[in-house]
Design an enzyme around this catalytic site. Structure first.
Site: not given
Ligand SMILES: Cc1cc2nc3c(=O)[nH]c(=O)nc-3n(C[C@H](O)[C@H](O)[C@H](O)COP(=O)(O)OP(=O)(O)OC[C@H]3O[C@@H](n4cnc5c(N)ncnc54)[C@H](O)[C@@H]3O)c2cc1C
Length: 400
Positions: A12, A37-38, A81, A169, A296, A313-314, A374
């Protein structure tokens, strides 16, 4: 001497940017990098609410992983995983296992249900391309049933649990999409209910009051109903039961009320708070100098208010930069590790097409200006991921 193995789990925001930054920071001969990744694609989680409502096709949101990273430099493994063996330096996958010298945990989040009965089983959630495709299809299908099945009101009631960032949103997108669905399925718009339910006293807790008021007025005008101070007690096949005893029947219930760190982190035996690891300042897992956590799954305290930064995401993207530099330091034989500090560039919440609210620097933004901002934020991420070509291929180029 064999090269140190870096294993990134999760593709992600955190994992993908870690891979991109490591590709830039480390030469081919310095380390062997593997990303698991999945799926064979990366998706922009921050756009998923649009896919769920049906206002944006999910193919716009996903990007093939080999379009982002050079697979001659980084091994990509498409697999799931299932277990992190922290002391054995192994990760178990559905179809095998991998060993590592350094692990980057970037597995994102799971929905937080706060123990609400039946929520996990009966509500849908906005969490992946697969889940949002199902939500979109489900809403469409129930609208299609309406005129065939005695115009039952519950078929066109949409309940959204949680009026935080994601909930707001999502209802903004629904307010755009519902008129199109009504036209397609011959349903009067005024019959459809979009009900956003929040346990806290107001929507968008923590957001500036003036912006919240703008958002509520805008969304109510476009047919969204808000029930605040209204805890959901139970979710069942028929809809939701409120703490007050009132029942709202709805064929569609989408839960956006909160997230916790990916369950695999807790299951591995790490100490967590709502599934998130309180990482050291250099983003390492306390007690494990060879494991980093980003996105996260990581919890960082905002010392100004002594509360955790919300998972965004930021912050995930910024962490990837620090992580890559720290891994480079370790691989080059050690030295001073960089401490992560979050540089808050602001927050913008979309309310649908051409409408948003936000704070950037000290400035409050409303309406089309916020909406354009945005898109700038979205395009900036694509630029960091893959330069101008990625912005051209996947970006939201029309600002207004
Ligand atoms: C609708 C929505 C709107 C949002 N808007 C904003 C915004 O405007 N600004 C902002 O900053 N944040 C926003 N967020 C929050 C932001 O999307 C998350 O905080 C961010 O995606 C976290 O990044 P990450 O890499 O931790 O997880 P993710 O981006 O969720 O990525 C996790 C990855 O791990 C993979 N994965 C999970 N489990 C497994 C496994 N067991 N095996 C292999 N792969 C796996 C998933 O497929 C995914 O690709 C929003 C969230 C949502 C749901």
């Amino acid at each position: 001497m064999s090269k140190p193995k870096i294993l990134i789990i999760g593709g992600g925001y955190g994992g993908m940017m870690s891979a991109v930054r490591l590709e830039k920071e480390l030469g081919l001969n310095n380390a062997e990098i593997t990303l698991v990744n999945k799926h064979n694609y990366h998706y922009q989680t921050t756009w998923l609410h649009e896919n769920a409502a049906g206002t944006l096709h999910h193919d716009r949101t996903r990007i093939m992983i080999d379009d982002i990273i050079d697979t001659n430099k980084i091994n990509f493994v498409q697999d799931t995983v299932v277990e992190i063996k922290k002391d054995e330096k192994r990760v178990i996958l559905q179809n095998g296992e991998l060993t590592y010298d350094y692990l980057v945990i970037a597995l994102g989040s799971d929905p937080e249900t706060f123990g609400i009965q039946g929520l996990k089983e009966n509500a849908m959630s906005i969490r992946s391309i697969n889940s949002v495709r199902e939500i979109r299809e489900h809403i469409d299908y129930n609208f299609a049933r309406y005129n065939n099945e005695g115009q039952k009101q519950e078929l066109i009631n949409i309940v959204v649990g949680g009026a935080g960032f994601t909930g707001i949103e999502f209802v903004g997108e629904l307010a755009d999409r519902v008129p199109e669905l009504c036209k397609e399925y011959d349903i009067p718009r005024e019959k459809v209910r979009i009900i956003n339910i929040e346990a806290a006293p107001n929507v968008l807790p923590g957001f500036d009051e003036e912006l919240v008021e703008y958002a509520i007025n805008n969304l109510e005008r476009r047919g969204v109903e808000f029930l605040v101070n209204t805890p959901i007690k139970e979710c069942n096949e028929d809809g939701v039961l409120l703490a007050s005893g009132e029942e709202i029947k709805a064929a569609t219930v989408v839960w956006t009320g909160g997230v916790r760190g990916n369950h695999l982190v807790e299951e591995a035996g790490f100490e967590t708070m709502r599934g998130r690891v309180k990482v050291d300042k250099d983003l390492r897992m306390p007690g494990y100098e060879y494991i980093f956590v980003v996105g996260d799954c990581a919890l960082i305290i905002n010392e100004e208010i002594n509360r955790p930064y919300p998972p965004t995401a930021q912050i995930a993207i910024q962490q990837a930069y620090t992580l890559a530099r720290n891994l480079k330091t370790l691989i080059n034989g050690g030295g001073k590790m960089e401490e992560f500090t979050f540089d808050n560039k602001g927050t913008v919440a979309s309310l649908g097409k051409g409408e948003a609210i936000g704070v950037v620097g000290n400035k409050k933004l409303f309406g089309s200006t916020a909406s354009a901002m945005k898109k700038v934020i979205d395009n900036r991420y694509l630029f960091l991921l893959g330069g101008v070509p990625m912005v051209v291929k996947k970006g939201k180029l029309k600002l207004f």
